[in-house]
Enzyme design. Structure first.
Site, PDB file in Angstrom:
ATOM      1  N   GLY A 170      -2.992  -1.778  -2.524  1.00  0.00           N
ATOM      2  CA  GLY A 170      -2.707  -3.091  -3.092  1.00  0.00           C
ATOM      3  C   GLY A 170      -3.810  -4.026  -2.655  1.00  0.00           C
ATOM      4  O   GLY A 170      -4.120  -4.124  -1.476  1.00  0.00           O
ATOM      5  N   HIS A 171      -4.440  -4.651  -3.598  1.00  0.00           N
ATOM      6  CA  HIS A 171      -5.500  -5.589  -3.270  1.00  0.00           C
ATOM      7  C   HIS A 171      -5.039  -6.978  -3.641  1.00  0.00           C
ATOM      8  O   HIS A 171      -4.584  -7.194  -4.758  1.00  0.00           O
ATOM      9  CB  HIS A 171      -6.763  -5.286  -4.076  1.00  0.00           C
TER      10      HIS A 171
ATOM     11  N   LYS B 242      -9.959  -5.033   2.313  1.00  0.00           N
ATOM     12  CA  LYS B 242     -11.017  -4.453   1.459  1.00  0.00           C
ATOM     13  C   LYS B 242     -11.107  -5.175   0.122  1.00  0.00           C
ATOM     14  O   LYS B 242     -12.186  -5.296  -0.445  1.00  0.00           O
ATOM     15  CB  LYS B 242     -10.755  -2.963   1.213  1.00  0.00           C
TER      16      LYS B 242
ATOM     17  N   GLN C 201      -6.789   2.440   1.122  1.00  0.00           N
ATOM     18  CA  GLN C 201      -6.225   2.830   2.433  1.00  0.00           C
ATOM     19  C   GLN C 201      -7.306   2.793   3.529  1.00  0.00           C
ATOM     20  O   GLN C 201      -8.257   2.059   3.389  1.00  0.00           O
ATOM     21  CB  GLN C 201      -5.539   4.209   2.368  1.00  0.00           C
TER      22      GLN C 201
ATOM     23  N   ASP D 290      -5.187  -1.852   4.675  1.00  0.00           N
ATOM     24  CA  ASP D 290      -4.898  -3.296   4.710  1.00  0.00           C
ATOM     25  C   ASP D 290      -5.914  -4.072   5.544  1.00  0.00           C
ATOM     26  O   ASP D 290      -5.580  -5.083   6.158  1.00  0.00           O
ATOM     27  CB  ASP D 290      -3.479  -3.568   5.259  1.00  0.00           C
TER      28      ASP D 290
HETATM   29  P1  IMP Z   1       1.666   7.277   0.591  1.00  0.00           P
HETATM   30  O1  IMP Z   1       0.213   7.058   0.368  1.00  0.00           O
HETATM   31  O2  IMP Z   1       2.533   6.419  -0.281  1.00  0.00           O
HETATM   32  O3  IMP Z   1       2.035   8.734   0.502  1.00  0.00           O
HETATM   33  O4  IMP Z   1       2.022   6.833   2.093  1.00  0.00           O
HETATM   34  C1  IMP Z   1       1.527   7.543   3.208  1.00  0.00           C
HETATM   35  C2  IMP Z   1       1.153   6.613   4.341  1.00  0.00           C
HETATM   36  O5  IMP Z   1       0.053   5.812   3.950  1.00  0.00           O
HETATM   37  C3  IMP Z   1       2.258   5.617   4.733  1.00  0.00           C
HETATM   38  O6  IMP Z   1       2.151   5.358   6.115  1.00  0.00           O
HETATM   39  C4  IMP Z   1       1.874   4.372   3.957  1.00  0.00           C
HETATM   40  O7  IMP Z   1       2.396   3.192   4.547  1.00  0.00           O
HETATM   41  C5  IMP Z   1       0.370   4.440   4.075  1.00  0.00           C
HETATM   42  N1  IMP Z   1      -0.330   3.735   2.982  1.00  0.00           N
HETATM   43  C6  IMP Z   1      -0.531   4.152   1.738  1.00  0.00           C
HETATM   44  N2  IMP Z   1      -1.255   3.264   1.047  1.00  0.00           N
HETATM   45  C7  IMP Z   1      -1.519   2.262   1.891  1.00  0.00           C
HETATM   46  C8  IMP Z   1      -2.282   1.053   1.773  1.00  0.00           C
HETATM   47  O8  IMP Z   1      -2.870   0.735   0.744  1.00  0.00           O
HETATM   48  N3  IMP Z   1      -2.330   0.279   2.884  1.00  0.00           N
HETATM   49  C9  IMP Z   1      -1.729   0.619   4.055  1.00  0.00           C
HETATM   50  N4  IMP Z   1      -1.038   1.733   4.197  1.00  0.00           N
HETATM   51  C10 IMP Z   1      -0.933   2.551   3.137  1.00  0.00           C
END
Ligand code: IMP
Length: 427
Positions: A40-41, A16, A223, A13
């Site tokens: 999510g963008h 990007k 991420q 977040d």
């Molecule tokens: P997962 O990727 O859904 O398995 O989540 C694992 C961890 O990554 C959690 O703490 C999520 O909140 C974090 N996470 C996954 N994708 C994002 C993102 O795009 N932005 C921020 N945190 C993310």
């Protein structure tokens, strides 16, 4: 002509999407290489807000080729929804290509993600519950289904039958959760497969040919570094590698073909999900940053935890990713604060740590060591030249450069594509 990898230096977040959108102007190809629709963008174009989870944000430029590489996990239902949404907005997806080697997120992955999070209770990871972890688990276990398999009805049916039999057992016997009907999933996914088929192409070949032809290629990480499966705050991480090295694996390109790595860092820090966060702000100031910076998840809508800029984190990201430049985002959000702080190191049992620790127990005990700088009052959202920033804002940026050891190439002062100050050319 060059290839640039853009990654997040914090917990995701970082903005990007906006930087990708800005740099995509100069790119011929935009490539996603890991993660899935956990990302999510948000891209704002002419005041209109678009949210994408899977399709690279380069899609908003009609002349850019957008690739979803083999390292991405694809939820076909989400992909088709995004294709439909873009079509409704009159945005062409004709330049999208999807790797046949990318793995597919199946409905049982989503349910397993949910069930496992619920089982963990208070020690849950805080995943996005999109099935990302279980899909990468199947990939590593060699039982996953790839896009190429999805497109072959016979192969798909055989793999699906096998998987559903196993997952239904796990769901009912371990989690007490309902299973799936083979025929139902089969017909739904065969239908989705036909929507995706026209986009499938050997993306590794496309990107390597583009590099050979001297084109500009932007690899768009999802991420952030601290969510990396190896280098992040394990186990509070995602199941892929949001770091620069993964661009090679996830796009099918050699390390010798990467020219530059740019790390996106927000001017403060946010985190969603569980896990330690040394510079976290509780109380009013944290709430203020959350409201002003609209710090709510693009994917899940969850409020993000907010804190001061952490130079230990970004210095660590500089090392892991070999950063050439930083893109500093949302500097405008800090305007109006009487003072701003930067976490320079961590105090752990009386000692100052300057490197990011591996142990979460150690990290949880770390107290931030802050440097306090004077704030600035001016609205900077209209500033386009570095020299026109208030002196205190420049001082803040310069201290970040000194503490992280990485020059700043871009500064974001608003959500719009053009609200960007350029200090160095990236391509
Ligand atoms: P997962 O990727 O859904 O398995 O989540 C694992 C961890 O990554 C959690 O703490 C999520 O909140 C974090 N996470 C996954 N994708 C994002 C993102 O795009 N932005 C921020 N945190 C993310």
């Amino acid at each position: 002509m060059s290839t640039v990898v853009l990654i997040g230096t914090q917990w995701g977040d970082e903005g990007k999407g906006k930087i990708t959108d800005f740099l995509a102007r100069e790119a011929d190809l935009v490539v996603r290489y890991q993660g899935g629709n956990n990302a999510g963008h948000t891209v704002v174009i002419d005041g209109q807000e678009f949210r994408l989870h899977l399709i690279p944000s380069g899609i908003f430029y009609p002349d850019k080729i957008c690739l979803i590489g083999n390292g991405v996990v694809i939820d076909p239902a989400v992909l088709v929804r995004e294709l439909d949404m873009l079509a409704e907005q009159g945005i062409s997806t004709g330049n999208l290509r999807i790797s046949p080697r990318a793995h597919v997120i199946m409905p049982y992955h989503r349910r397993l993600d949910e069930a496992e999070e619920d089982r963990r209770g208070d020690s849950r990871i805080g995943t996005t519950r999109r099935g990302i972890g279980p899909a990468y688990m199947d990939k590593a276990a060699r039982s996953g289904i790839r896009v190429v398999d999805l497109l072959d009805p016979e192969e798909f049916a055989a793999r699906l039958r096998d998987n559903i039999a196993e997952k239904n057992k796990v769901l009912s016997q371990i989690y007490g959760a309902p299973g799936f009907d083979f025929e139902e999933v089969l017909s739904e996914y065969l239908r989705l497969a036909e929507r995706i088929r026209p986009y499938v192409a050997d993306t590794s070949l496309v990107v390597n040919e583009a590099v050979k032809a001297g084109r500009n290629v932007l690899f768009e990480g999802a991420q952030g570094t601290l969510l990396d499966l190896d280098h992040g705050t394990y186990p509070y991480v995602t199941s892929s590698h949001p770091t620069a090295g993964a661009a090679c694996l996830g796009a099918g390109i050699g390390p010798t073909r990467i020219d530059r790595v740019v790390g996106v860092a927000k001017a403060y820090v946010t985190r969603v999900g569980g896990g330690p966060f040394p510079s976290e702000l509780h109380g009013e100031l944290g709430d203020l940053l959350r409201q002003r910076g609209r710090e709510f998840g693009t994917t899940t809508g969850r409020p993000r935890r907010c804190g001061w800029f952490d130079a230990v984190v970004v210095r660590y990201a500089a090392r892991i990713n070999g950063l050439d430049y930083l893109a500093l985002t949302k500097l405008d959000i800090l305007s109006g604060l009487p003072e701003v702080r930067i976490c320079r190191g961590y105090r752990y049992r009386g000692e100052e740590l300057t490197e990011f620790p591996a142990s979460l127990k150690v990290l949880a005990e770390c107290e931030p060591v802050y440097e306090t700088l004077p704030g600035w009052d001016e609205d900077i959202s209209g500033v386009r030249e570095y020299g026109a920033l208030p002196a205190n804002a420049r001082r803040y940026v310069e201290r970040i450069v000194e503490l992280t050891g990485v020059p700043v190439a871009l500064i974001g002062v608003g959500t719009g594509r053009h609200q960007t100050i350029v200090l160095h050319r990236v391509f």
